[in-house]
Design a protein around this motif. Structure first.
Motif, PDB file in Angstrom:
ATOM      1  N   CYS A 149      62.479  33.605  90.694  1.00 42.31           N
ATOM      2  CA  CYS A 149      62.632  33.538  92.036  1.00 42.31           C
ATOM      3  C   CYS A 149      61.554  32.741  92.763  1.00 42.31           C
ATOM      4  O   CYS A 149      60.995  31.813  92.050  1.00 42.31           O
ATOM      5  CB  CYS A 149      62.164  34.914  92.456  1.00 42.31           C
ATOM      6  SG  CYS A 149      60.375  35.532  92.446  1.00 42.31           S
ATOM      7  N   GLY A 150      61.411  32.863  94.013  1.00 41.56           N
ATOM      8  CA  GLY A 150      60.301  31.736  94.655  1.00 41.56           C
ATOM      9  C   GLY A 150      59.009  31.739  94.200  1.00 41.56           C
ATOM     10  O   GLY A 150      58.152  30.934  94.496  1.00 41.56           O
ATOM     11  N   ARG A 151      58.649  32.727  93.511  1.00 42.92           N
ATOM     12  CA  ARG A 151      57.170  32.789  92.717  1.00 42.92           C
ATOM     13  C   ARG A 151      57.185  32.058  91.496  1.00 42.92           C
ATOM     14  O   ARG A 151      55.829  31.641  91.083  1.00 42.92           O
ATOM     15  CB  ARG A 151      56.689  34.279  92.313  1.00 42.92           C
ATOM     16  CG  ARG A 151      56.795  35.098  93.750  1.00 42.92           C
ATOM     17  CD  ARG A 151      56.380  36.612  93.040  1.00 42.92           C
ATOM     18  NE  ARG A 151      56.347  37.551  94.235  1.00 42.92           N
ATOM     19  CZ  ARG A 151      57.618  38.084  94.583  1.00 42.92           C
ATOM     20  NH1 ARG A 151      58.674  38.170  93.695  1.00 42.92           N
ATOM     21  NH2 ARG A 151      57.642  38.992  95.600  1.00 42.92           N
ATOM     22  N   CYS A 152      58.394  31.652  90.952  1.00 39.71           N
ATOM     23  CA  CYS A 152      58.373  30.874  89.741  1.00 39.71           C
ATOM     24  C   CYS A 152      57.585  29.599  89.631  1.00 39.71           C
ATOM     25  O   CYS A 152      58.228  28.770  90.570  1.00 39.71           O
ATOM     26  CB  CYS A 152      59.904  30.862  89.069  1.00 39.71           C
ATOM     27  SG  CYS A 152      59.837  30.240  87.345  1.00 39.71           S
ATOM     28  N   GLN A 153      56.873  28.948  89.047  1.00 45.30           N
ATOM     29  CA  GLN A 153      56.425  27.492  89.308  1.00 45.30           C
ATOM     30  C   GLN A 153      56.617  26.672  87.962  1.00 45.30           C
ATOM     31  O   GLN A 153      55.711  25.778  87.697  1.00 45.30           O
ATOM     32  CB  GLN A 153      54.923  27.657  89.547  1.00 45.30           C
ATOM     33  CG  GLN A 153      54.637  28.292  90.860  1.00 45.30           C
ATOM     34  CD  GLN A 153      53.098  28.344  91.097  1.00 45.30           C
ATOM     35  OE1 GLN A 153      52.555  27.229  91.375  1.00 45.30           O
ATOM     36  NE2 GLN A 153      52.578  29.643  90.986  1.00 45.30           N
TER      37      GLN A 153
END
Ligand code: SF4
Length: 351
Positions: free
Chosen positions: A269-273
Motif C-alpha cells: 500500500c502507500g506505506r511501502c517504501q
C-alpha cells in the motif's frame, strides 16, 4: 468418516489412491506422443515439482511403442489415456501402463470394454472411468428429465457398476465439467452413489492460468473440504508444471498436504517504501528449488511486517529501502533492499 476415507484403495504404480491415502497429485503430459525423450524430460520436471502420477495420451496405435519406452524409463507411474480404440488400451496395459483411463462415451460400448478389463486385470492395474460433459453417453445426454450433474454421475456410476458386474473392481471414477458448480454437484452425487470407488477430481477445460486456477481452486476446494476426492488434477492451458504448483498450493491452503515453502506477503500500500512486488516475485522464484515446508514472510512495512515476519520461519519486514530479516521470531540482521532476497535465501539455507 470422510468420504475419501471410505473408498477402496487402488495402487497406481507405488502411489496409493483412496482408502484415506493422501490426495494424490497428478498432471498430464502435453509433448508429442511419439517424442520419448521430450515426454521423459517433462515427467522429470513434473516429478521435481511434486507430481505423483503422470498421464500420457495415446491417440493412435503407432504411438504405443513410444508409450512403452516412456513407461519403462519414467520415475513416475504413467497412466495411458485412451479414447475410441480399445485395442490401444489393451496394448498399453501390456506395455507398462500404471493405470488406464477410458471414457465410456467413446470407447465402443460395454462389449468393447470387457477385453480392456481383462487386460487391466492381467496387468494388475486399475482403470479410471473418465466421463466428460462434452462426451456423454448419447442416450443419457438426450434425457430431459435429468440435470447435467445427474447425467454425468449416472453415466460414470452405470459404467463402474458394469465393470464391477464383470468382476473388475480396481476402479477410479471421474466425471468432469468445465462449469464449477456442475462439477461440484456431480462429485457430491458420485460420493453418495458409489461411495466405495475412489474419485479423481478436477474441473475440466478450466482455462488459462489465472482463470483456470481460480475455477479449479473454488470447485476442488469445496469438494476437498467435504472430504470428496482421492486424486486431483488442476487442468490449465499452460505448462503442466504449473498444474502441480497449483495443486500443492491448494492442498496446503486447505491444510491437507504440504510440500515446499509457503510465502506470506502483503499486498503493499502507500506505506511501502521498497519494490515489494518484485522482491516477493524473486523470493517465489528462488524458493522453487526448496522442498522443505518453510514459511517465508515478505512484508512491506512496520504495520504488519514485524508480526508476520516473527511468526514465519524466515521473514523480512521492510522499511525505507531496507529490511529487517527475522529468523524464528528474532531479528538477525538489517540489509539494504538490493540484498534482501540473498539474505533470505542464505538464512533459509541454514535452517
Ligand atoms: S504491511 Fe505495510 S505496506 Fe504491506 S499492506 Fe500492510 S500496511 Fe501496507
Amino acid at each position: 468418516m470422510k468420504p475419501n476415507e471410505q473408498t477402496r484403495r487402488v495402487m497406481v504404480g507405488s502411489v496409493p489412491v483412496g482408502g484415506g491415502a493422501p490426495v494424490a497429485v497428478q498432471s498430464m503430459l502435453n509433448m508429442p506422443p511419439d517424442d520419448v525423450d521430450g515426454n521423459l524430460a517433462q515427467i522429470e520436471a513434473l516429478a521435481e515439482a511434486g507430481c505423483e502420477i503422470a498421464r500420457m495420451a495415446i491417440p493412435k496405435r503407432a504411438c504405443l511403442d513410444a508409450f512403452g519406452q516412456v513407461c519403462e524409463r519414467s520415475p513416475l507411474p504413467v497412466v495411458a489415456d485412451v479414447h475410441f480404440d480399445p485395442v490401444i488400451a489393451i496394448e498399453a496395459a501390456r506395455l507398462g501402463a500404471a493405470k488406464l483411463r477410458i471414457n465410456p462415451g467413446n470407447i465402443g460400448g460395454l462389449d468393447a470394454t470387457v477385453p480392456v478389463l481383462d487386460a487391466a486385470r492381467e496387468a494388475g492395474i486399475p482403470i479410471r472411468i473418465g466421463v466428460n460433459a462434452g462426451s456423454l453417453d448419447q442416450d443419457l445426454a438426450a434425457r430431459a428429465d435429468l440435470t447435467l450433474p445427474e447425467k454425468l454421475a449416472a453415466s460414470a456410476a452405470q459404467y463402474a457398476r458394469f465393470c464391477e458386474d464383470n468382476g473388475f473392481t480396481d476402479l477410479v471414477v471421474s466425471a468432469k465439467a468445465h462449469d464449477v458448480m456442475t462439477t461440484v454437484s456431480t462429485y457430491r452425487l458420485l460420493a453418495r452413489e458409489i461411495p466405495h470407488i475412489p474419485l479423481h477430481i478436477g474441473v475440466t477445460e478450466a482455462g488459462t492460468q489465472f482463470q483456470g486456477v481460480i475455477k479449479s481452486a473454488s470447485g476442488l476446494g469445496i469438494l476437498l473440504e467435504e472430504g470428496i476426492g482421492d486424486t486431483m488434477r488442476i487442468s490449465l492451458t499452460d505448462d503442466p508444471v504449473n498444474e502441480i504448483r497449483a495443486c500443492w498450493t491448494l492442498l496446503a491452503a486447505l491444510d491437507l498436504r504440504r510440500r515446499g515453502p509457503e510465502i506470506i506477503s502483503c499486498p503493499t500500500c502507500g506505506r511501502c517504501q521498497v519494490n515489494l512486488i518484485e522482491l516477493a516475485g524473486q523470493v517465489e522464484a528462488r524458493l522453487r528449488t526448496v522442498k522443505a515446508p518453510v514459511k517465508v514472510a515478505v512484508m512491506g512495512c512496520v504495520v504488519n511486517g514485524p508480526g508476520e515476519a516473527r511468526d514465519a520461519d524466515i521473514g523480512v519486514a521492510c522499511g525505507a529501502g531496507s529490511g529487517a530479516v527475522f529468523v524464528k521470531g528474532e531479528v538477525v540482521r538489517k540489509v539494504a533492499e538490493a540484498d534482501i532476497v540473498d539474505a533470505l535465501m542464505e538464512e533459509i539455507g541454514k535452517l
